[in-house]
Design a protein around this motif. Sequence first.
Motif, PDB file in Angstrom:
ATOM      1  N   MET A   1       0.849  -1.061   0.055  1.00 16.35           N
ATOM      2  CA  MET A   1       0.102   0.219   0.107  1.00 16.35           C
ATOM      3  C   MET A   1       0.830   1.181   0.060  1.00 16.35           C
ATOM      4  SD  MET A   1      -2.822   1.741  -0.073  1.00 16.35           S
ATOM      5  CE  MET A   1      -4.071   0.403   0.525  1.00 16.35           C
ATOM      6  N   ARG A   2       0.295   2.124  -0.803  1.00 16.34           N
ATOM      7  CA  ARG A   2       1.102   3.361  -0.864  1.00 16.34           C
ATOM      8  C   ARG A   2       0.769   4.344   0.388  1.00 16.34           C
ATOM      9  NH1 ARG A   2      -0.120   4.849  -6.905  1.00 16.34           N
ATOM     10  NH2 ARG A   2      -1.933   4.341  -6.438  1.00 16.34           N
ATOM     11  N   LYS A   3       1.653   5.071   0.936  1.00 18.49           N
ATOM     12  CA  LYS A   3       1.132   6.184   1.901  1.00 18.49           C
ATOM     13  C   LYS A   3       1.581   7.310   1.526  1.00 18.49           C
ATOM     14  CE  LYS A   3       1.797   6.932   6.992  1.00 18.49           C
ATOM     15  NZ  LYS A   3       2.400   6.341   8.205  1.00 18.49           N
ATOM     16  N   ILE A   4       0.740   8.468   1.948  1.00 22.98           N
ATOM     17  CA  ILE A   4       1.089   9.681   1.712  1.00 22.98           C
ATOM     18  C   ILE A   4       0.969  10.636   3.235  1.00 22.98           C
ATOM     19  CG2 ILE A   4      -0.018  11.863   0.793  1.00 22.98           C
ATOM     20  CD1 ILE A   4      -0.866  10.194  -1.492  1.00 22.98           C
ATOM     21  N   TYR A   5       1.944  11.331   3.326  1.00 24.67           N
ATOM     22  CA  TYR A   5       2.019  12.214   4.566  1.00 24.67           C
ATOM     23  C   TYR A   5       1.412  13.529   4.074  1.00 24.67           C
ATOM     24  CZ  TYR A   5       5.024   9.397   7.320  1.00 24.67           C
ATOM     25  OH  TYR A   5       5.641   8.351   8.139  1.00 24.67           O
ATOM     26  N   THR A 119      -6.101  20.271   1.073  1.00 26.50           N
ATOM     27  CA  THR A 119      -5.106  19.168   0.659  1.00 26.50           C
ATOM     28  C   THR A 119      -6.021  18.013   1.445  1.00 26.50           C
ATOM     29  OG1 THR A 119      -3.169  20.349   1.098  1.00 26.50           O
ATOM     30  CG2 THR A 119      -2.953  17.853   1.016  1.00 26.50           C
ATOM     31  N   ILE A 120      -6.478  18.107   2.746  1.00 29.01           N
ATOM     32  CA  ILE A 120      -7.008  16.793   3.102  1.00 29.01           C
ATOM     33  C   ILE A 120      -8.369  16.601   2.228  1.00 29.01           C
ATOM     34  CG2 ILE A 120      -8.435  15.886   5.022  1.00 29.01           C
ATOM     35  CD1 ILE A 120      -6.276  17.537   6.914  1.00 29.01           C
ATOM     36  N   ALA A 121      -9.318  17.501   1.871  1.00 32.33           N
ATOM     37  CA  ALA A 121     -10.610  17.155   1.395  1.00 32.33           C
ATOM     38  C   ALA A 121     -10.025  16.780   0.075  1.00 32.33           C
ATOM     39  CB  ALA A 121     -11.289  18.557   1.274  1.00 32.33           C
ATOM     40  N   ILE A 122      -8.857  17.323  -0.613  1.00 30.28           N
ATOM     41  CA  ILE A 122      -8.545  16.844  -2.024  1.00 30.28           C
ATOM     42  C   ILE A 122      -8.266  15.357  -1.720  1.00 30.28           C
ATOM     43  CG2 ILE A 122      -6.913  17.044  -3.877  1.00 30.28           C
ATOM     44  CD1 ILE A 122      -7.022  19.979  -3.142  1.00 30.28           C
ATOM     45  N   LEU A 123      -7.599  14.881  -1.092  1.00 33.13           N
ATOM     46  CA  LEU A 123      -7.146  13.555  -0.953  1.00 33.13           C
ATOM     47  C   LEU A 123      -8.394  12.622  -0.693  1.00 33.13           C
ATOM     48  CD1 LEU A 123      -3.803  13.572   1.260  1.00 33.13           C
ATOM     49  CD2 LEU A 123      -4.148  13.475  -1.041  1.00 33.13           C
ATOM     50  N   GLU A 124      -9.291  13.059   0.057  1.00 36.88           N
ATOM     51  CA  GLU A 124     -10.397  12.509   0.347  1.00 36.88           C
ATOM     52  C   GLU A 124     -11.342  12.221  -0.740  1.00 36.88           C
ATOM     53  OE1 GLU A 124     -11.846  10.672   2.824  1.00 36.88           O
ATOM     54  OE2 GLU A 124     -10.251  11.248   4.254  1.00 36.88           O
ATOM     55  N   GLU A 125     -11.157  13.279  -1.886  1.00 39.86           N
ATOM     56  CA  GLU A 125     -12.144  13.182  -2.948  1.00 39.86           C
ATOM     57  C   GLU A 125     -11.537  12.261  -3.983  1.00 39.86           C
ATOM     58  OE1 GLU A 125     -13.009  16.121  -6.730  1.00 39.86           O
ATOM     59  OE2 GLU A 125     -13.246  16.723  -4.827  1.00 39.86           O
ATOM     60  N   ILE A 126     -10.026  12.107  -3.872  1.00 42.23           N
ATOM     61  CA  ILE A 126      -9.470  11.293  -4.619  1.00 42.23           C
ATOM     62  C   ILE A 126      -9.774   9.780  -4.356  1.00 42.23           C
ATOM     63  CG2 ILE A 126      -7.369  10.362  -5.421  1.00 42.23           C
ATOM     64  CD1 ILE A 126      -6.205  13.231  -5.226  1.00 42.23           C
ATOM     65  N   LEU A 127      -9.813   9.403  -3.103  1.00 37.20           N
ATOM     66  CA  LEU A 127     -10.270   8.247  -2.455  1.00 37.20           C
ATOM     67  C   LEU A 127     -11.570   7.868  -2.759  1.00 37.20           C
ATOM     68  CD1 LEU A 127      -8.080   8.353   0.821  1.00 37.20           C
ATOM     69  CD2 LEU A 127      -7.566   6.847  -0.937  1.00 37.20           C
ATOM     70  N   ALA A 128     -12.361   8.716  -2.635  1.00 41.19           N
ATOM     71  CA  ALA A 128     -13.892   8.486  -2.986  1.00 41.19           C
ATOM     72  C   ALA A 128     -14.034   8.003  -4.411  1.00 41.19           C
ATOM     73  CB  ALA A 128     -14.695   9.615  -2.651  1.00 41.19           C
ATOM     74  N   ARG A 133      -5.591   4.251  -4.964  1.00 44.43           N
ATOM     75  CA  ARG A 133      -5.538   3.761  -3.567  1.00 44.43           C
ATOM     76  C   ARG A 133      -4.461   4.172  -2.990  1.00 44.43           C
ATOM     77  NH1 ARG A 133      -7.090  -2.321  -2.705  1.00 44.43           N
ATOM     78  NH2 ARG A 133      -7.357  -1.568  -0.545  1.00 44.43           N
ATOM     79  N   PHE A 134      -4.164   4.475  -1.670  1.00 41.14           N
ATOM     80  CA  PHE A 134      -3.374   4.892  -0.606  1.00 41.14           C
ATOM     81  C   PHE A 134      -4.022   5.180   0.647  1.00 41.14           C
ATOM     82  CE2 PHE A 134      -4.690   8.704  -2.748  1.00 41.14           C
ATOM     83  CZ  PHE A 134      -4.964   9.743  -1.852  1.00 41.14           C
ATOM     84  N   GLU A 135      -3.097   5.181   1.681  1.00 40.27           N
ATOM     85  CA  GLU A 135      -3.342   5.452   3.079  1.00 40.27           C
ATOM     86  C   GLU A 135      -2.657   7.118   3.110  1.00 40.27           C
ATOM     87  OE1 GLU A 135      -0.124   2.993   5.702  1.00 40.27           O
ATOM     88  OE2 GLU A 135      -2.221   2.294   5.356  1.00 40.27           O
ATOM     89  N   TYR A 136      -3.117   7.734   4.085  1.00 39.06           N
ATOM     90  CA  TYR A 136      -2.372   9.183   4.418  1.00 39.06           C
ATOM     91  C   TYR A 136      -2.573   9.387   5.934  1.00 39.06           C
ATOM     92  CZ  TYR A 136      -6.859  11.696   4.792  1.00 39.06           C
ATOM     93  OH  TYR A 136      -8.171  12.304   4.934  1.00 39.06           O
ATOM     94  N   GLU A 137      -1.517  10.174   6.332  1.00 43.73           N
ATOM     95  CA  GLU A 137      -1.448  10.471   7.755  1.00 43.73           C
ATOM     96  C   GLU A 137      -1.197  12.076   7.751  1.00 43.73           C
ATOM     97  OE1 GLU A 137       1.885  10.043  11.314  1.00 43.73           O
ATOM     98  OE2 GLU A 137       1.537   8.552  10.008  1.00 43.73           O
TER      99      GLU A 137
END
Length: 250
Positions: A1-5, A119-128, A133-137
């Motif tokens: 799984m890819r991860k993003i900070y 940034t957080i909202a944009i990553l959530e839109e991408i995941l939706a 696929r990725f996880e983020y912190e």
Amino acid sequence: MRKIYVIGIGAGDPDHLTLQAAKAIGRTDVFFLLDKGEAKESMIELRRRMLKAYGKPGRRIAEGRDPDRDRSPADYEGTIADWRHRRSEVTEALISEHLLDGEIGAFLVWGDPSLYDSTIAILEEILARGRTRFEYEVVPGISSVSTLVAKHRIGLNRVGQPFQVTTGRRLAEQWPPGVDDVIVMLDAHQSFGTVEGDVDIYWGAYLGTPDELLISGPLAEVADEIRRVRAEARERHGWIMDTYLLRRRT
């Protein structure tokens, strides 16, 4: 799984970088930068300095063009939603192309990622959307709000009293009800000019940088000075980021 900070890097002072942020930068394989144009090249350069100081050998940088948007739209919420969608498409393309399986990517966010940042909202839109696929912190950072009051050597709140953080657009509509202390961000039109009564202002621009500007005093007495200094600074640098606290006298 890819991860993003999603890493908060502070308001502009490299020393505001937290140990948690520095460690996250040191673990990152790919840094994603959205270019805002030549006017904000100095903002990109500060990020590069942080990567040089804390990044690991072999780190990579993937750059994309930040979409333009109308800064004075008739439909503010609709315009922002459209801009975020276009930005999410640019961001998703960067992630898909440059972040390999098992790698760590990162976005370096001014101030704190939780405060007026997309940034957080944009990553959530991408995941939706479900295509990438990725996880983020999220790594918190020192915000321009914290920096402002520290530079002016004042408290953000008064004893037992609330405060509110809002935007210049909202302030122009009305002073937030139920509070006497208001932090204003994203104010391109100097909305403090709409405020009446006995109010003190604590204003700052380019906080934490060598170009930092600070002005404080009774709003009626220093408003014109702030307008003049702000206009001169924006002309000189091509951009400006400023924040201020309005405090009603009680």
